[in-house]
Design an enzyme around this catalytic site. Structure first.
Site, PDB file in Angstrom:
ATOM      1  N   SER A 150      17.464  15.411  11.966  1.00 33.37           N
ATOM      2  CA  SER A 150      17.756  14.556  10.811  1.00 33.37           C
ATOM      3  C   SER A 150      17.828  15.376   9.524  1.00 33.37           C
ATOM      4  O   SER A 150      17.135  16.385   9.367  1.00 33.37           O
ATOM      5  CB  SER A 150      16.684  13.477  10.678  1.00 33.37           C
ATOM      6  N   HIS A 197       6.558  18.745   6.526  1.00 34.56           N
ATOM      7  CA  HIS A 197       5.846  17.667   5.850  1.00 34.56           C
ATOM      8  C   HIS A 197       5.336  18.067   4.484  1.00 34.56           C
ATOM      9  O   HIS A 197       4.819  17.262   3.748  1.00 34.56           O
ATOM     10  CB  HIS A 197       4.697  17.143   6.711  1.00 34.56           C
ATOM     11  N   TRP A 226       0.841  -1.207   0.000  1.00 34.67           N
ATOM     12  CA  TRP A 226       0.000   0.000   0.000  1.00 34.67           C
ATOM     13  C   TRP A 226       0.871   1.250   0.000  1.00 34.67           C
ATOM     14  O   TRP A 226       0.683   2.181  -0.767  1.00 34.67           O
ATOM     15  CB  TRP A 226      -0.889  -0.066   1.246  1.00 34.67           C
ATOM     16  N   GLU A 274       6.580  21.952  17.449  1.00 37.14           N
ATOM     17  CA  GLU A 274       5.957  22.189  16.152  1.00 37.14           C
ATOM     18  C   GLU A 274       4.728  23.054  16.348  1.00 37.14           C
ATOM     19  O   GLU A 274       3.929  22.816  17.233  1.00 37.14           O
ATOM     20  CB  GLU A 274       5.570  20.836  15.534  1.00 37.14           C
ATOM     21  N   GLU A 327      21.842  12.316  11.599  1.00 36.89           N
ATOM     22  CA  GLU A 327      21.138  11.041  11.851  1.00 36.89           C
ATOM     23  C   GLU A 327      21.140  10.065  10.669  1.00 36.89           C
ATOM     24  O   GLU A 327      20.219   9.263  10.523  1.00 36.89           O
ATOM     25  CB  GLU A 327      19.697  11.287  12.331  1.00 36.89           C
ATOM     26  N   ILE A 369      16.133  20.235  13.645  1.00 35.04           N
ATOM     27  CA  ILE A 369      15.640  19.311  14.676  1.00 35.04           C
ATOM     28  C   ILE A 369      16.455  18.024  14.750  1.00 35.04           C
ATOM     29  O   ILE A 369      16.333  17.243  15.684  1.00 35.04           O
ATOM     30  CB  ILE A 369      14.141  19.036  14.441  1.00 35.04           C
TER      31      ILE A 369
HETATM   32  N1  GLN Z   1      15.507  14.289  15.939  1.00 35.04           N
HETATM   33  C1  GLN Z   1      14.461  13.673  15.206  1.00 35.04           C
HETATM   34  C2  GLN Z   1      14.571  14.015  13.741  1.00 35.04           C
HETATM   35  O1  GLN Z   1      14.980  15.083  13.427  1.00 35.04           O
HETATM   36  C3  GLN Z   1      13.099  14.101  15.721  1.00 35.04           C
HETATM   37  C4  GLN Z   1      11.999  13.448  14.961  1.00 35.04           C
HETATM   38  C5  GLN Z   1      10.600  13.638  15.558  1.00 35.04           C
HETATM   39  O2  GLN Z   1      10.304  14.540  16.253  1.00 35.04           O
HETATM   40  N2  GLN Z   1       9.689  12.767  15.255  1.00 35.04           N
HETATM   41  O3  GLN Z   1      14.244  13.238  12.880  1.00 35.04           O
HETATM   42 ZN    ZN Z   2       9.241  16.260  15.426  1.00 34.28          ZN
END
Ligand code: GLN
Ligand code: ZN
Length: 758
Positions: free
Chosen positions: A431, A692, A20, A663, A482, A429
């Site tokens: 990654s 996103h 999917w 966020e 990351e 944040i």
């Molecule tokens: N440090 C993580 C990243 O930047 C945080 C991800 C998240 O908040 N879901 O991917």
């Molecule tokens: Zn996040």
């Protein structure tokens, strides 16, 4: 012999091999055309229905399947589309549908938030466009499809009006009743058409009944469901609740529906207590959720059988429906192929298919007598005993830990000795894009095609590349990116003792994004440093500070499948103690900023308000257990996203993190209002753009966002960052977006400085 029925509330839509997800992403990247996409989706959908029929489930859910999210499906079927999408009635086009979920040119995506206390994210419906109307009877279409193509008369599942409206936004709280009233005739029409089609059963999901709602609201339920029932008297409506005890038992029992669905797993025994004390209405069906729809442990079928037998003291057998406690959306598809798992563990777990088998066995045991399925009942007990045997220790370490959970000095003192940064420092944040190349190299390494050294060299290459990029972009606080992690929980689970991993155990998190929650089945322990190498390497490449990046104890807990022979808090504290060691190791290597992400903190909040304090205190304790042993000079960051934080800001402040990033861009800055009333005195970044969405933000947009925040927050405490990690984005869009963000920050910074000089 009276017939007991089996039922399911929802089946995982992602498919056994995530077909999917793959198809969805192919469509988005225009690798398949619309006809082929729709045809293949239909195949997956029908295959799931058929599979459940083959497993022996009597009432098979329809409408649980979705092309993105079932809350969004409900919204578009009623034409509830945000006004910025310029929608003017009729069936909502597929591209608009995906546009609402993911954003499109000139129209930003709708807010996305967590479905009750799960890690499933739904798209928040917005009542900002035209008046709701029934533009497409989805349940009807799906019912016809399954009947015509498979000869199966399924059970349409619909999110009920109260839950739907409560989870939506774009109206004043005081107008909620009015909105529900508007929705009632539309729901009535859906049911009426289903009745005309000859539908027997409909499941109306109203999990809102498990939150802290008032008696008066339940009275309103009565009125509304009376109307709905009158519109389709021949359809049997099951009012389905889950995730906790239903509130106001007696009043709920009086709602004029044909059946009530109750969760007997996540109710702490309280649903059963209420039922035992008050009885169950003779004229109703009881849809009993007796197999856990959210955790993966095999059900002790002897216990479950005793329990459902007890139920028959209060409910006639032919009025009993046996089912999972909730939709199986929250668990992976099947254990069948998990050959790499420890044998005892493999036998001790159940995913969706196995859970449905458990439901069917229990149904048989109750309907035809246990002798027919004695072997299956016994086997479940044996497997669970073997699993517990293999889990070894049960340590209480950390529950009443004597360790200090307080930082050396209060924030006001710490901040003076922490790294010095420009006004409105910019950062990310954690990654950076996980490109196909990153995934390909990891694959090769996992398959043994490249060795540890080559893989490490590759990761170092990526780190180096991105340190350079970050310096060029002009960010103030850098991250290593990351690249060595697939998933923020999976990564740590792989390095700590006590976790095991499935090979195919994926669960949908939002849209096409799936996660593979690890299984915690033993005591969690620190083995060796997990992040020090990459972080120290990144720091060696730059004079700017690099943030160490860890996932917090509550997030690891909430995004794992957790053993049930210890309290969840004990497990969280075991994780916290392990992280404490990691943080100390980073600090010892000279890392001065360490971020401990807790994006799942909010989602773990119990449905009942009266249980919030207990949860939040334990969560704060765990976080502090992990983060409090560092020197004043070391700056602790944390990050949270995609939830409503207004109500838990106090707990967030109690975490005592020096800097928090939250966020806010998807909720279009709603959270900001909270800072008008309450004082938040530590460092804070309110994500300035939505990661996103594939669109590059405009400089002016970001400036507006920053300025709006600065109306309520002091520039000296404010940080500038995107609203979440950038791993799902492409390289060029990431760089362009970050450049725009830094320019916007510099613009506001200069303005502030000029103002100050005047
Ligand atoms: N440090 C993580 C990243 O930047 C945080 C991800 C998240 O908040 N879901 O991917
Ligand atoms: Zn996040």
């Amino acid at each position: 012999m009276s017939k007991v029925m089996s039922s399911n509330l929802g089946y995982p839509r992602i498919g056994e091999n995530r077909e999917w997800k793959k198809l969805l992403e192919q469509y988005w990247s225009k690798k398949v055309d619309v006809e082929s996409f729709e045809k293949q989706m239909e195949d997956i959908r029908l295959n799931h229905v058929k599979k459940q029929g083959d497993l022996g489930v009597d009432l098979i859910p329809l409408g649980d399947f979705s092309l993105y999210d079932h809350v969004l499906d409900t919204a578009v079927m009623f034409g509830v589309v945000p006004c910025r999408f310029h929608y003017h009635g009729g069936k909502v086009p597929l591209d608009t549908y995906f546009g609402i979920a993911r954003g499109m040119k000139d129209a930003s995506a709708s807010e996305m938030t967590k479905w009750f206390n799960t890690n499933y994210h739904y798209i928040v419906p917005e009542f900002s466009g035209s008046e709701p109307e029934l533009v497409e009877n989805r349940p009807l279409a799906l019912y016809r499809e399954a009947k015509e193509k498979l000869g199966i008369k399924g059970k349409p599942v619909i999110i009920g009006p109260f839950t739907f409206v409560r989870l939506s936004k774009g109206y004043d709280e005081a107008d909620e009743y009015a909105i529900i009233e508007k929705m009632v005739p539309l729901y009535a029409q859906v049911l009426k058409e289903l009745q005309e089609e000859g539908v027997d059963w409909v499941q109306m999901d109203e999990p809102i009944l498990c939150t802290s709602i008032s008696k008066q609201e339940v009275e309103h339920f009565k009125e509304v469901y009376k109307v709905l029932k009158q519109s389709a008297p021949e359809v049997k409506v099951i009012l389905q609740t889950y995730f906790d005890r239903l509130e106001h038992y007696k009043e709920v029992m009086a709602i004029p529906v044909d059946g009530i669905g109750m969760d007997f797993i996540h109710d702490r025994g309280e649903n059963w207590d209420a039922l035992r004390r008050n009885g169950f209405p003779e004229d109703k069906f009881l849809a009993a959720g007796v197999v856990d729809g959210r955790n993966i442990w095999r059900r002790n079928l002897v216990d479950a059988h005793s329990f459902v037998t007890l139920l028959t003291d209060h409910v006639a057998k032919d009025r009993l429906i046996i089912q999972p406690s909730s939709s199986l959306l929250h668990v992976p598809v099947t254990v069948r192929k998990e050959d790499a798992l420890d044998q005892a563990l493999k036998k001790g777990i159940s995913f969706a298919d196995e859970k449905l088998k458990e439901v069917v066995i229990l149904t048989k045991a109750l309907g035809e007598g246990a002798w027919g399925v004695q072997k299956e009942l016994d086997e479940s007990v044996k497997s669970i005993a073997a699993l517990h045997e293999s889990s070894g220790n049960k340590s209480d370490v950390g529950e009443e830990s004597p360790l200090n959970v307080r930082r050396g000095s209060p924030y006001s003192i710490r901040r003076k000795v922490q790294p010095h940064l420009p006004l409105l420092p910019t950062t990310t944040i954690g990654s950076f894009p996980q490109t196909s190349e990153v995934r390909r190299q990891r694959m090769k390494w996992r398959k043994g095609e490249i060795g540890d050294d080559a893989y490490q060299q590759f990761i170092r290459g990526e780190i180096k590349r991105w340190i350079t990029i970050q310096e060029e972009v002009g960010l103030d606080v850098l991250v290593h990116g990351e690249f060595e992690r697939t998933d923020m929980v999976e990564f740590f689970g792989g390095k700590l003792e006590g976790f095991q991993f499935t090979t195919f155990g994926w669960v949908q998190s939002y849209g096409s994004r799936c996660v593979k929650p690890p299984i915690i089945f033993k005591d969690v322990n620190f083995i060796e440093a997990m992040t020090v190498d990459e972080t120290v390497y990144a720091q060696s490449l730059t004079a700017k500070p690099v943030k160490g990046m860890l996932t917090g104890p509550i997030t690891i807990l909430n995004w794992s499948f957790v053993r049930e022979d210890l309290s969840r808090y004990t497990v969280a504290n075991q994780i916290a103690l392990s992280l404490r060691k990691e943080i100390e190791a980073l600090e010892a290597e000279g890392i001065r900023m360490i971020q401990v992400d807790e994006p799942a903190l909010r989602e773990g909040l119990p449905l009942k308000k009266e249980r919030w304090d207990e949860y939040l205190q334990a969560a704060v304790h765990s976080f502090k257990l992990a983060t409090s042993s560092v020197q004043d000079e070391t700056q602790i960051h944390t990050h949270m996203c995609y939830s409503d934080f207004e109500e838990i800001m106090e707990a967030i402040s109690d975490l005592d993190a020096d800097i928090i990033s939250i966020e806010t861009s998807r909720s279009h800055g709603q959270l900001i209002h909270i800072f008008e009333e309450s004082i938040y005195d530590k460092g804070i970044g309110l994500g300035v753009y939505d990661i996103h969405s594939p669109h590059i933000p405009e400089r002016e947009e970001i400036i507006t966002h920053i300025k709006r925040s600065l109306k309520v927050l002091n520039p000296k405490q404010f940080w500038i960052n995107p609203d979440c990690g950038l791993k799902t984005r492409g390289i060029t869009e990431t760089i362009s977006s970050l450049k725009v963000m830094v320019e916007a920050a510099e613009h506001v910074r200069t303005e502030l400085l000029v103002k100050n000089e005047r």
